[in-house]
Design an enzyme around this catalytic site. Structure first.
Site, short mmCIF file in Angstrom:
data_model
loop_
_atom_site.label_atom_id
_atom_site.label_comp_id
_atom_site.label_asym_id
_atom_site.label_seq_id
_atom_site.Cartn_x
_atom_site.Cartn_y
_atom_site.Cartn_z
N GLY A 25 40.65 76.37 49.67
CA GLY A 25 41.78 75.49 49.41
C GLY A 25 43.08 76.22 49.22
N PHE A 26 43.01 77.48 48.79
CA PHE A 26 44.21 78.25 48.52
C PHE A 26 44.79 78.87 49.79
CE2 PHE A 26 46.27 82.14 46.63
CZ PHE A 26 47.25 81.46 45.95
N LEU A 31 38.06 86.09 57.71
CA LEU A 31 37.05 86.59 56.78
C LEU A 31 36.58 85.51 55.83
CD1 LEU A 31 38.65 90.03 55.84
CD2 LEU A 31 36.64 89.65 57.27
N GLU A 48 37.76 81.23 54.10
CA GLU A 48 38.71 80.13 53.97
C GLU A 48 38.47 79.39 52.66
OE1 GLU A 48 37.86 77.89 57.50
OE2 GLU A 48 39.44 78.89 58.65
N ASP A 58 39.40 84.76 34.32
CA ASP A 58 38.57 84.14 35.36
C ASP A 58 37.51 85.12 35.85
OD1 ASP A 58 37.76 81.97 36.83
OD2 ASP A 58 39.13 82.34 38.49
#
Length: 416
Positions: free
Chosen positions: A83-84, A79, A81, A208
């Site tokens: 960096g995490f 679904l 992608e 955030d």
């Protein structure tokens, strides 16, 4: 002035804010069509990993369970992608929550952290800490987790319409243009989520708030996601929480950037930025625009404060959908949330009240006299809209695509 600064990454320990990592925002899944009851009574943030996992109301999955649910993490089920980690579509039984074979049962979103180091472990733990105990119709539901050897995964409800960011800023048939009515609905839902977090029992600062973290279910109900940066609010006679400055480019409150002092009013400022994005159709930071227009808050504030010029801020794609009074009231609310002095910002309960009145007024107009609406965009100035968007922009399809473009995380620190 607005808070425009270098882009950054996110991460946090539930008990400290000195840990940074990259993460990917994701959608969720629709686990039940019925609404859930709010749950606001949670204990103090546990200090150990064991306490957090034991106190959560989540299902524990084995790695093999989730491998089966996602068809061995098949590329066809990706679904999104970042960096995490990567997010995969998976399936579980609606009642037992046990995994099922792909295509059978209820769809879920499975986030799989990268195994290269433990950058995301503390953010993974923070998600469990908060979403494992907090339940509200405007928070995404976390169903379970996997902690096995080096594997760390999270299982969320699947949100078919994806993120608000995608619908506002991406073009194409996969993303339906958000109408004025939907923008009011989404803004109100997101505000209710923040108000719930800020209430006297939970006292959680989200830290955030942005369009990529607001996810939409089938009916465009807003759910807040990604609690990796969330912090417990101040207790006792403390006025703020002192943290390392972290967040996302363009959304952080100026006093937080300057001092590291975090309060609920920091979230209110971020809400003001998002509300401004909803009104304008512009990103908080857009380097592709001329200098002077790249920071949305700095560019828009003079127009927000002037009732005769507020039309310059409004998204041309909304032409004819709102009244002058509605635009002015929404712009005034955004202006108040963006006050440089935190004490002049409304609290989220007040924001919910104002948006609720605005949505009710809009519903009355929709069901009554449509001739009262004013075509402000373009016609008010006699020229093309300053956003540079044609009024005939394609609305796209309302059908959810098989794959969603999950928002990419920032790749550098916000603050050193």
């Amino acid at each position: 002035m607005g808070a425009c600064w270098s882009s950054g990454t996110k991460a946090v320990s539930p008990s400290s804010a000195g840990f940074t990592s990259r993460s990917v925002s994701r959608e969720g899944y629709d686990i039940h069509s019925s609404s859930r009851n709010s749950s606001a009574s949670i204990p103090m943030t546990p200090r150990s990993e064991g306490e957090i996992l034991q106190s959560s109301n989540l299902k524990s999955y084995s790695y093999n369970d989730l491998r089966i649910a996602t068809k061995n993490f098949s590329p066809d089920n990706v679904l999104g992608e970042g960096g995490f980690g990567s997010v995969f579509k998976g399936w579980i039984d609606e009642h037992s929550l046990s995994v099922t074979k792909p295509g059978i049962g209820m769809v879920v979103a499975v986030k799989k952290l990268n195994q290269e180091g433990f950058q995301g472990h503390k953010e993974w733990l923070a998600e469990i800490n908060y979403l494992g105990q907090l339940q509200h119709p405007n928070l995404v539901k976390l169903i379970g987790y996997c902690l096995e050897d080096q594997h760390r995964l999270l299982v969320y409800e699947y949100m078919p319409k994806g993120s608000v960011e995608n619908h506002l800023f991406r073009r194409g048939s996969h993303f339906q243009q958000l109408s004025w009515t939907l923008r009011l609905k989404i803004s109100l839902g997101a505000a209710r989520g923040l108000a719930f977090l800020h209430n006297s029992e939970t006292k959680v600062i989200y830290r955030d708030f942005k369009t990529s973290n607001i996810l939409l279910d089938t009916n465009y109900n807003a759910r807040l996601s990604d609690f990796g940066l969330a912090r417990d609010g101040p207790t006792g006679d403390k006025s703020h929480v002192s943290t390392r400055v972290m967040g996302t480019h363009g959304y952080a409150a100026p006093e937080y950037l300057a001092t590291g002092h975090l309060t609920a009013k920091s979230d209110v400022y971020s809400f003001g930025v998002v509300l401004l994005e909803m009104l304008s159709g512009r990103r908080a930071i857009d380097k592709n625009r001329p200098s002077g227009e790249q920071c949305l808050v700095e560019w828009a504030k003079p127009y927000l404060a002037n009732k005769r010029r507020v039309f310059r801020v409004m998204d041309s794609r909304l032409e004819g959908q709102y009244s002058l009074n509605q635009a002015q009231r929404a712009a005034t609310l955004a202006f108040q949330c963006l006050s440089v002095e935190p004490k002049y910002r409304p609290n989220m309960d007040e924001v919910v009240r104002i948006l609720g009145q605005l949505r009710e007024s809009n519903d009355q107009v929709k069901n009554g006299d449509h001739t009262k609406k004013h075509r402000l965009s373009g016609s008010a100035s006699g020229h093309g809209h300053p956003n540079g968007l044609p009024s005939s922009a394609s609305t796209g399809s309302s059908d959810a695509p098989k794959k969603f473009a999950y928002p990419r995380p920032s790749a550098s620190f916000l603050y050193a």
